[in-house]
Design a protein around this motif. Structure first.
Motif, mmCIF file in Angstrom:
data_model
loop_
_atom_site.group_PDB
_atom_site.id
_atom_site.type_symbol
_atom_site.label_atom_id
_atom_site.label_comp_id
_atom_site.label_asym_id
_atom_site.label_seq_id
_atom_site.Cartn_x
_atom_site.Cartn_y
_atom_site.Cartn_z
ATOM 1 N N PHE A 242 -8.764 -1.440 -6.242
ATOM 2 C CA PHE A 242 -8.148 -1.565 -4.913
ATOM 3 C C PHE A 242 -8.998 -2.466 -4.050
ATOM 4 O O PHE A 242 -10.208 -2.266 -3.935
ATOM 5 C CB PHE A 242 -8.007 -0.180 -4.260
ATOM 6 N N MET B 269 -3.180 3.762 4.808
ATOM 7 C CA MET B 269 -2.116 3.271 3.922
ATOM 8 C C MET B 269 -0.909 4.202 3.996
ATOM 9 O O MET B 269 -1.035 5.401 4.292
ATOM 10 C CB MET B 269 -2.617 3.171 2.492
ATOM 11 N N GLY C 28 0.807 -1.227 0.000
ATOM 12 C CA GLY C 28 0.000 0.000 0.000
ATOM 13 C C GLY C 28 0.830 1.262 0.000
ATOM 14 O O GLY C 28 0.323 2.340 0.314
ATOM 15 N N TRP D 3 -9.137 -3.046 -0.506
ATOM 16 C CA TRP D 3 -8.654 -2.631 0.808
ATOM 17 C C TRP D 3 -8.927 -3.716 1.837
ATOM 18 O O TRP D 3 -9.839 -4.517 1.672
ATOM 19 C CB TRP D 3 -9.345 -1.335 1.255
ATOM 20 N N GLN D 4 -8.176 -3.700 2.916
ATOM 21 C CA GLN D 4 -8.338 -4.648 4.029
ATOM 22 C C GLN D 4 -8.373 -6.100 3.530
ATOM 23 O O GLN D 4 -9.247 -6.876 3.886
ATOM 24 C CB GLN D 4 -9.585 -4.300 4.848
ATOM 25 N N TYR E 53 -4.281 -4.500 -0.241
ATOM 26 C CA TYR E 53 -3.609 -3.869 0.908
ATOM 27 C C TYR E 53 -4.361 -4.255 2.176
ATOM 28 O O TYR E 53 -5.603 -4.219 2.210
ATOM 29 C CB TYR E 53 -3.561 -2.346 0.733
ATOM 30 N N ASP F 188 -6.905 -0.066 5.564
ATOM 31 C CA ASP F 188 -7.846 0.666 4.722
ATOM 32 C C ASP F 188 -7.147 1.861 4.075
ATOM 33 O O ASP F 188 -5.972 2.133 4.339
ATOM 34 C CB ASP F 188 -9.098 1.086 5.507
ATOM 35 N N ARG F 189 -7.914 2.551 3.286
ATOM 36 C CA ARG F 189 -7.360 3.676 2.528
ATOM 37 C C ARG F 189 -6.754 4.739 3.451
ATOM 38 O O ARG F 189 -5.688 5.281 3.177
ATOM 39 C CB ARG F 189 -8.528 4.276 1.726
#
Ligand SMILES: Cc1cc2nc3c(=O)[nH]c(=O)nc-3n(C[C@H](O)[C@H](O)[C@H](O)COP(=O)(O)OP(=O)(O)OC[C@H]3O[C@@H](n4cnc5c(N)ncnc54)[C@H](O)[C@@H]3O)c2cc1C
Ligand code: SF4
Length: 511
Positions: free
Chosen positions: A342, A325, A295, A344-345, A318, A321-322
């Motif tokens: 993306f 990062m 990330g 996330w998590q 990644y 979370d956003r």
């Protein structure tokens, strides 16, 4: 000509227009053009001219930002360049690649952002100052006024090595840079993709160093065809600035499958092809399902390169979370605009050579030979870490999922290569995995051998490497001045006998 500053009250923050994603995805060229002169001047005039400029505090080079913004606003571009260049060897480079949203333009660094006006576009103005200086012919090689007769060998031609070389050469030393690659720039040439900074920007800085008299030796590998002892004999001082290039291991089953590669190998292969060192990228994402793990900014560079190479699909996994990062949010936004997905998590837990559609009917067949076809991952939730710091990812039970992948790029970050084997055991590493050196003098345990850049700090940023290069140059100059003094001081053997008379003794250079 703008007659005053603080125009933020009437003028909104504005960057130059980015190229449209559909156009920029077809090539590797920079996505952001330079400002037109009047735009740069207008945007610079938004500066509040704070009494305590935190932008300057948070810039690693402590650039005199408010003053060069004012000069730009007033159209005094040559003065602006002189001032910018006084603290930064490569202003147009930092203007392009610094993550300004974490440095000079962070919300804690620009008062305007705190007041809800949007920061001054400091990086874009710095780039404009540098680009204007190049266009107008104000950028000149810093040739020495007088030669010292002392020479310095620098291993590594990245921003740290290049900045150190420029300072040392300007001070009159003979400077030789050695690098494993055929051209200067380090990660600025072989890592950072062209859509962030085109190669010609680094190449003209490299050419300037050569014009100043710096000697570059490509295809020289410390620990291979280059030995520290030989360097130490040829030069009065040596600087190790070889960066941090060893990939952190992706510690899950299946990492030895074909098609699982490190971000550095991937980006170097792309850069070498674009520079013309190879006819085509040795690793090509064209037509493949690419999964990038990580990330940070390196992950974003891989994602965006794969899009440009024509991957069938690009997904970034990644585990946080956003909001948590490590990379710049600006880079994520660029990647999203360009079509990357993306997840996330999401944390990968195994790689397999069985295609994703077969795995469902053959759950036990998660084979690990041949070429990668599938990434198995699970969802995470973020929990407060027992050791403090950032929120830690924790597996959500029963959340496993698989995605198709025939190219998996490990962008989990880098470490400094162990200096021991590279220097026949002469230079040691610190407990934190960096080259061990005195924090003030920057000298390692080997007399006259210094360290700078990522090799001393661990993976960092180009702007920090430039600062490192400037600082190590100052330390090397101090060391060389003392060496010269010691050598010029006549020894007892060559001094005439001291008359034992106090007032005569005062005049003797030997004392
Ligand atoms: C993919 C990627 C993207 C990045 N993007 C950004 C960005 O957008 N903005 C930013 O500010 N920073 C970015 N960085 C970080 C930045 O590039 C580095 O912090 C910076 O280049 C470090 O400078 P350096 O001079 O210490 O080392 P490097 O730039 O790594 O240069 C070291 C040089 O040493 C050479 N070398 C290594 N080992 C040997 C050896 N044994 N013998 C001889 N030569 C050797 C290498 O070939 C290289 O040329 C990025 C890093 C990566 C990996
Ligand atoms: S060097 Fe980087 S942090 Fe400093 S002013 Fe320029 S863009 Fe901002």
């Amino acid at each position: 000509m703008v007659d005053r500053m603080q125009k933020y009250v009437s003028l909104e923050r504005r960057m130059a227009d980015k190229r449209k994603p559909k156009d920029r995805n077809r090539d590797h060229l920079e996505i952001l053009p330079d400002y037109a002169p009047e735009e740069a001047s207008a945007q610079a005039s938004r500066c509040e001219q704070c009494g305590t400029p935190y932008c300057q505090v948070f810039c690693p080079l402590h650039n005199n930002i408010p003053d060069w913004l004012k000069m730009t606003a007033e159209g005094r571009m040559e003065e602006a360049y002189r001032l910018a260049q006084a603290t930064n060897n490569f202003p147009e480079i930092c203007g392009r690649i610094c993550p300004q949203d974490r440095l000079c333009e962070a919300k804690w660094a620009c008062t305007l952002e705190q007041a809800g006006h949007g920061t001054v576009t400091i990086g874009a103005v710095e780039r404009h100052i540098g680009d204007t200086a190049w266009a107008k012919g104000w950028v000149k090689p810093r040739r020495p006024v007088r030669l010292t007769g002392q020479s310095v060998g620098i291993v590594g031609a990245g921003p740290a090595g290049m900045a150190a070389a420029e300072e040392l050469r300007a001070a009159g030393h003979e400077v030789h840079i050695y690098d494993r690659h055929a051209r200067m720039g380090g990660l600025m040439s072989y890592g950072i993709p062209e859509f962030k900074m085109e190669q010609k920007i680094v190449a003209r800085r490299s050419a300037l160093l050569i014009e100043a008299g710096v000697k570059f030796h490509g295809d020289q590998v410390l620990g291979g065809n280059l030995a520290l002892d030989d360097l130490r004999q040829s030069h009065e001082a040596v600087v190790l600035a070889y960066g941090a290039h060893s990939a952190r291991r992706l510690d899950i089953p299946g990492t030895d499958l074909a098609g699982v590669i490190s971000a550095m190998d991937y980006l170097v292969s792309s850069s070498r092809a674009l520079i013309g060192e190879t006819p085509a990228p040795e690793i090509d994402a064209a037509g493949k399902w690419a999964v990038v793990i990580g990330g940070g900014d390196t992950a974003m560079d891989c994602v965006r390169t794969a899009v440009r190479q024509g991957a069938a699909g690009v997904t970034c996994l990644y585990r946080r979370d956003r909001a948590n990062m490590p990379g710049s949010s600006r880079e994520v936004a660029h990647a999203e605009e360009e079509g990357a997905a993306f997840d996330w998590q999401s944390q990968p837990e195994a790689l397999s050579d069985v295609p994703v559609e077969v795995i469902a009917s053959q759950p036990e067949g998660f084979g690990q030979s041949g070429a990668v076809r599938t990434v198995r991952a699970h969802r995470t939730e973020l929990v407060i870490s027992e050791t403090g710091g950032r929120l830690a990812p924790s597996k959500v039970p029963g959340s496993d999922f698989e995605i198709a992948a025939d190219l998996v790029i490990n962008a989990l970050g880098f470490m400094v290569e162990d200096a021991g084997p590279l220097t026949s055991g002469r230079v040691a590493m610190s407990a934190r995995g960096r080259i061990d050196a005195d924090s003030s003098s920057r000298m390692t345990a080997v007399d006259g051998v210094f360290v700078a850049g990522d090799a001393r700090l661990g993976p960092s940023l180009a702007v920090w490497a430039i600062r490192e290069g400037r600082e190590v140059a100052a330390q090397v100059m101090h060391f060389l001045a003392n060496t010269a003094l010691a050598q010029s001081r006549p020894t007892t053997a060559s001094c005439p006998p001291t008359p034992l008379v106090a007032d005569q003794k005062e005049d003797r250079p030997c004392d």
